[in-house]
Design a protein around this motif. Structure first.
Motif, PDB file in Angstrom:
ATOM      1  N   TYR A  28       0.839  -1.202   0.000  1.00 31.54           N
ATOM      2  CA  TYR A  28       0.000   0.000   0.000  1.00 31.54           C
ATOM      3  C   TYR A  28       0.873   1.251   0.000  1.00 31.54           C
ATOM      4  O   TYR A  28       0.640   2.181  -0.780  1.00 31.54           O
ATOM      5  CB  TYR A  28      -0.915  -0.006   1.218  1.00 31.54           C
ATOM      6  N   TRP A  29       1.886   1.300   0.853  1.00 35.13           N
ATOM      7  CA  TRP A  29       2.754   2.474   0.958  1.00 35.13           C
ATOM      8  C   TRP A  29       3.519   2.710  -0.336  1.00 35.13           C
ATOM      9  O   TRP A  29       3.675   3.843  -0.791  1.00 35.13           O
ATOM     10  CB  TRP A  29       3.706   2.294   2.134  1.00 35.13           C
ATOM     11  N   LEU A  30       3.985   1.629  -0.949  1.00 33.39           N
ATOM     12  CA  LEU A  30       4.752   1.741  -2.187  1.00 33.39           C
ATOM     13  C   LEU A  30       3.911   2.376  -3.288  1.00 33.39           C
ATOM     14  O   LEU A  30       4.332   3.320  -3.969  1.00 33.39           O
ATOM     15  CB  LEU A  30       5.228   0.353  -2.605  1.00 33.39           C
ATOM     16  N   PHE A  31       2.695   1.892  -3.455  1.00 28.50           N
ATOM     17  CA  PHE A  31       1.830   2.430  -4.508  1.00 28.50           C
ATOM     18  C   PHE A  31       1.244   3.784  -4.122  1.00 28.50           C
ATOM     19  O   PHE A  31       0.921   4.588  -5.000  1.00 28.50           O
ATOM     20  CB  PHE A  31       0.739   1.428  -4.851  1.00 28.50           C
ATOM     21  N   LEU A  32       1.126   4.042  -2.836  1.00 22.97           N
ATOM     22  CA  LEU A  32       0.708   5.375  -2.393  1.00 22.97           C
ATOM     23  C   LEU A  32       1.741   6.415  -2.821  1.00 22.97           C
ATOM     24  O   LEU A  32       1.385   7.492  -3.318  1.00 22.97           O
ATOM     25  CB  LEU A  32       0.543   5.393  -0.874  1.00 22.97           C
ATOM     26  N   LYS A  33       3.030   6.105  -2.657  1.00 31.48           N
ATOM     27  CA  LYS A  33       4.093   7.025  -3.082  1.00 31.48           C
ATOM     28  C   LYS A  33       4.043   7.264  -4.580  1.00 31.48           C
ATOM     29  O   LYS A  33       4.184   8.400  -5.042  1.00 31.48           O
ATOM     30  CB  LYS A  33       5.472   6.464  -2.699  1.00 31.48           C
ATOM     31  N   ILE A  34       3.842   6.195  -5.340  1.00 27.84           N
ATOM     32  CA  ILE A  34       3.785   6.342  -6.799  1.00 27.84           C
ATOM     33  C   ILE A  34       2.590   7.202  -7.196  1.00 27.84           C
ATOM     34  O   ILE A  34       2.701   8.107  -8.029  1.00 27.84           O
ATOM     35  CB  ILE A  34       3.713   4.952  -7.464  1.00 27.84           C
ATOM     36  N   GLY A  35       1.432   6.929  -6.599  1.00 23.92           N
ATOM     37  CA  GLY A  35       0.236   7.703  -6.917  1.00 23.92           C
ATOM     38  C   GLY A  35       0.349   9.157  -6.495  1.00 23.92           C
ATOM     39  O   GLY A  35      -0.162  10.051  -7.167  1.00 23.92           O
ATOM     40  N   LEU A  36       1.045   9.398  -5.392  1.00 28.97           N
ATOM     41  CA  LEU A  36       1.154  10.755  -4.865  1.00 28.97           C
ATOM     42  C   LEU A  36       2.024  11.646  -5.735  1.00 28.97           C
ATOM     43  O   LEU A  36       1.784  12.847  -5.854  1.00 28.97           O
ATOM     44  CB  LEU A  36       1.714  10.708  -3.437  1.00 28.97           C
ATOM     45  N   PHE A  37       3.043  11.074  -6.357  1.00 28.52           N
ATOM     46  CA  PHE A  37       3.999  11.883  -7.112  1.00 28.52           C
ATOM     47  C   PHE A  37       3.888  11.691  -8.614  1.00 28.52           C
ATOM     48  O   PHE A  37       4.813  12.005  -9.353  1.00 28.52           O
ATOM     49  CB  PHE A  37       5.427  11.576  -6.651  1.00 28.52           C
ATOM     50  N   THR A  38       2.755  11.174  -9.058  1.00 28.97           N
ATOM     51  CA  THR A  38       2.540  11.011 -10.494  1.00 28.97           C
ATOM     52  C   THR A  38       1.438  11.947 -10.961  1.00 28.97           C
ATOM     53  O   THR A  38       0.327  11.900 -10.446  1.00 28.97           O
ATOM     54  CB  THR A  38       2.143   9.562 -10.833  1.00 28.97           C
ATOM     55  N   PHE A  39       1.764  12.772 -11.923  1.00 29.09           N
ATOM     56  CA  PHE A  39       0.788  13.657 -12.554  1.00 29.09           C
ATOM     57  C   PHE A  39       0.807  13.362 -14.048  1.00 29.09           C
ATOM     58  O   PHE A  39       1.859  13.124 -14.630  1.00 29.09           O
ATOM     59  CB  PHE A  39       1.136  15.131 -12.323  1.00 29.09           C
TER      60      PHE A  39
END
Length: 204
Positions: A8-19
């Motif tokens: 969850y944390w790994l994909f949260l980071k990816i989702g948070l910094f992807t535009f």
């Protein structure tokens, strides 16, 4: 072994910094999962993203579901069984990549209409757009490395003798590029046709 909450944390980071949509996520997926943690090889990652493109829905979200499923099995497959562990991993991966965008979109729905003409907001959006183009370009290079060139581009630039092209992949790439620019064929037919062409060409 990867823990479910870390998925969850790994994909949260990816989702948070992807535009910029799903394709802009691909370089971050590749950096985190292939280069940094080495959970996947380049070929495995390319196959997962190809499957994500073939299924309905955003490619980044689909990729998170597929990868989460695989990593859930690696984390808990021996404990609770392959199918339940995979489903839990898929759930945590999907929720992780969705959380930032869902939160931000809800906030944007409330505030963007009010501030979209603000000069500071316009300036920020003007800076984000070319950055997204760069991320999508990085995704293009990744797929070129794994599907068209027989050696990674970094190796080719250092050693000219390493240069090589898979003629089958290059032929399919060129045909799809021409068809899409000329005729705007439905993507479903492009995918089916590409799969059939690859099956025929790689049998030669």
């Amino acid at each position: 072994m990867i823990h479910l909450f870390y998925i969850y944390w790994l994909f949260l980071k990816i989702g948070l910094f992807t535009f910029g949509g799903g394709y802009a996520m691909i370089p971050l997926f590749q950096m985190e999962l292939v280069e940094h943690h080495q959970y996947l090889t380049d070929a495995e990652f390319a196959n997962i993203v190809a499957l994500a493109q073939m299924t309905p829905g955003p490619v980044g979200l689909n990729a998170a579901t597929y990868i989460g499923y695989q990593q859930g099995i690696a984390a808990l497959g021996d404990v609770i069984g392959i199918y339940p562990a995979g489903c839990l991993g898929a759930l945590f991966g999907t929720l992780g990549v969705m959380t930032p965008s869902l939160t931000i979109v809800l906030a944007a729905a409330v505030f963007l209409a009010k501030f979209q003409e603000n000069k500071y907001v316009k300036a920020v959006l003007s800076g984000i757009r070319p950055a997204m183009l760069g991320l999508i370009g990085a995704a293009v290079i990744f797929f070129a490395n794994t599907s068209i060139f027989t050696a990674p581009l970094q190796t080719v630039f250092r050693k000219i003798s390493a240069f090589g092209i898979s003629w089958q992949a290059f032929l399919i790439f060129g045909a799809v590029l021409f068809v899409e620019f000329k005729y705007k064929v439905n993507i479903i037919f492009v995918i089916i046709g590409s799969g059939l062409a690859a099956w025929l060409l790689y049998m030669i």
